[in-house]
Write an enzyme that holds these catalytic residues in place. Structure first.
Site, PDB file in Angstrom:
ATOM      1  N   CYS A  85       0.845  -1.187   0.000  1.00 41.40           N
ATOM      2  CA  CYS A  85       0.000   0.000   0.000  1.00 41.40           C
ATOM      3  C   CYS A  85       0.881   1.236   0.000  1.00 41.40           C
ATOM      4  O   CYS A  85       1.822   1.321   0.779  1.00 41.40           O
ATOM      5  CB  CYS A  85      -0.910  -0.007   1.227  1.00 41.40           C
ATOM      6  SG  CYS A  85      -1.932   1.450   1.342  1.00 41.40           S
ATOM      7  N   HIS A 127      -9.199  -3.595  -2.167  1.00 42.72           N
ATOM      8  CA  HIS A 127      -8.207  -2.852  -1.375  1.00 42.72           C
ATOM      9  C   HIS A 127      -8.658  -1.399  -1.182  1.00 42.72           C
ATOM     10  O   HIS A 127      -8.609  -0.869  -0.067  1.00 42.72           O
ATOM     11  CB  HIS A 127      -6.845  -2.912  -2.094  1.00 42.72           C
ATOM     12  CG  HIS A 127      -5.740  -2.204  -1.380  1.00 42.72           C
ATOM     13  ND1 HIS A 127      -4.728  -2.875  -0.714  1.00 42.72           N
ATOM     14  CD2 HIS A 127      -5.481  -0.880  -1.220  1.00 42.72           C
ATOM     15  CE1 HIS A 127      -3.904  -1.978  -0.181  1.00 42.72           C
ATOM     16  NE2 HIS A 127      -4.332  -0.772  -0.476  1.00 42.72           N
ATOM     17  N   GLU A 128      -9.123  -0.771  -2.258  1.00 47.71           N
ATOM     18  CA  GLU A 128      -9.495   0.650  -2.173  1.00 47.71           C
ATOM     19  C   GLU A 128     -10.801   0.837  -1.390  1.00 47.71           C
ATOM     20  O   GLU A 128     -10.949   1.808  -0.651  1.00 47.71           O
ATOM     21  CB  GLU A 128      -9.600   1.265  -3.570  1.00 47.71           C
ATOM     22  CG  GLU A 128      -8.344   1.129  -4.436  1.00 47.71           C
ATOM     23  CD  GLU A 128      -7.051   1.538  -3.753  1.00 47.71           C
ATOM     24  OE1 GLU A 128      -7.076   2.386  -2.846  1.00 47.71           O
ATOM     25  OE2 GLU A 128      -5.998   0.979  -4.131  1.00 47.71           O
ATOM     26  N   HIS A 131     -10.026   0.932   2.154  1.00 49.24           N
ATOM     27  CA  HIS A 131      -9.562   2.262   2.565  1.00 49.24           C
ATOM     28  C   HIS A 131     -10.757   3.150   2.946  1.00 49.24           C
ATOM     29  O   HIS A 131     -10.717   3.851   3.956  1.00 49.24           O
ATOM     30  CB  HIS A 131      -8.783   2.946   1.441  1.00 49.24           C
ATOM     31  CG  HIS A 131      -7.314   2.644   1.430  1.00 49.24           C
ATOM     32  ND1 HIS A 131      -6.459   3.032   2.429  1.00 49.24           N
ATOM     33  CD2 HIS A 131      -6.535   1.982   0.525  1.00 49.24           C
ATOM     34  CE1 HIS A 131      -5.226   2.633   2.149  1.00 49.24           C
ATOM     35  NE2 HIS A 131      -5.242   1.986   0.996  1.00 49.24           N
TER      36      HIS A 131
HETATM   37 ZN    ZN Z   1      -3.668   1.112   0.049  1.00 49.30          ZN
END
Ligand code: ZN
Length: 137
Positions: A85, A127-128, A131
């Site tokens: 990341c 993954h995003e 976030h």
């Molecule tokens: Zn990330």
């Protein structure tokens, strides 16, 4: 405008708020910053540039896919993988992802979309979206 990447784990652990059309300027900054970091980064969430709004951008081929308020509505075929990341220093970490996902989101014109993704793009989207939910790998 290209923004600085946020590394503060306390800020990044906060859940992002839903974005509205008033937040459209964030999309431009997010795409500019993603392009500026494309060597090290395939996707970016708005909180990584200091905006606590649920917007993500992902490099796809020649362009960027933007998702506003993305929600995973179905997922299948879990697997373990390692991910890095841009906001986190250190070695990639092991995490669980799903090979197939279906996502509901608003596109850049704030029109509702529902789309299936598999493989690498599905992994980046997960993954995003993490976030946006304040989850770091
Ligand atoms: Zn990330």
């Amino acid at each position: 405008m290209v923004k600085k990447i946020i590394h503060d784990p306390i800020f990044l652990a906060q859940k992002s708020d839903p974005a509205t059309e008033k937040d459209a300027h964030i999309i431009t900054d997010l795409i500019d910053t993603l392009k500026a970091n494309e060597k090290d980064c395939v996707g970016m969430a708005a909180n990584m540039i200091g905006e606590k709004k649920s917007i993500i951008a992902i490099n796809v081929g020649m362009g960027q896919l933007v998702m506003i308020n993305p929600q995973i509505v179905s997922k299948s075929k879990p697997f373990m993988t390692t991910e890095g990341c841009l906001s986190l220093a250190g070695e990639p970490k092991e995490t669980r992802r799903y090979f197939e996902i279906e996502v509901e989101y608003l596109d850049r014109d704030f029109k509702s979309q529902k789309q299936k993704y598999t493989g690498w793009s599905a992994q980046i989207i997960q993954h995003e979206i993490d976030h946006c939910n304040g989850i770091l790998i």
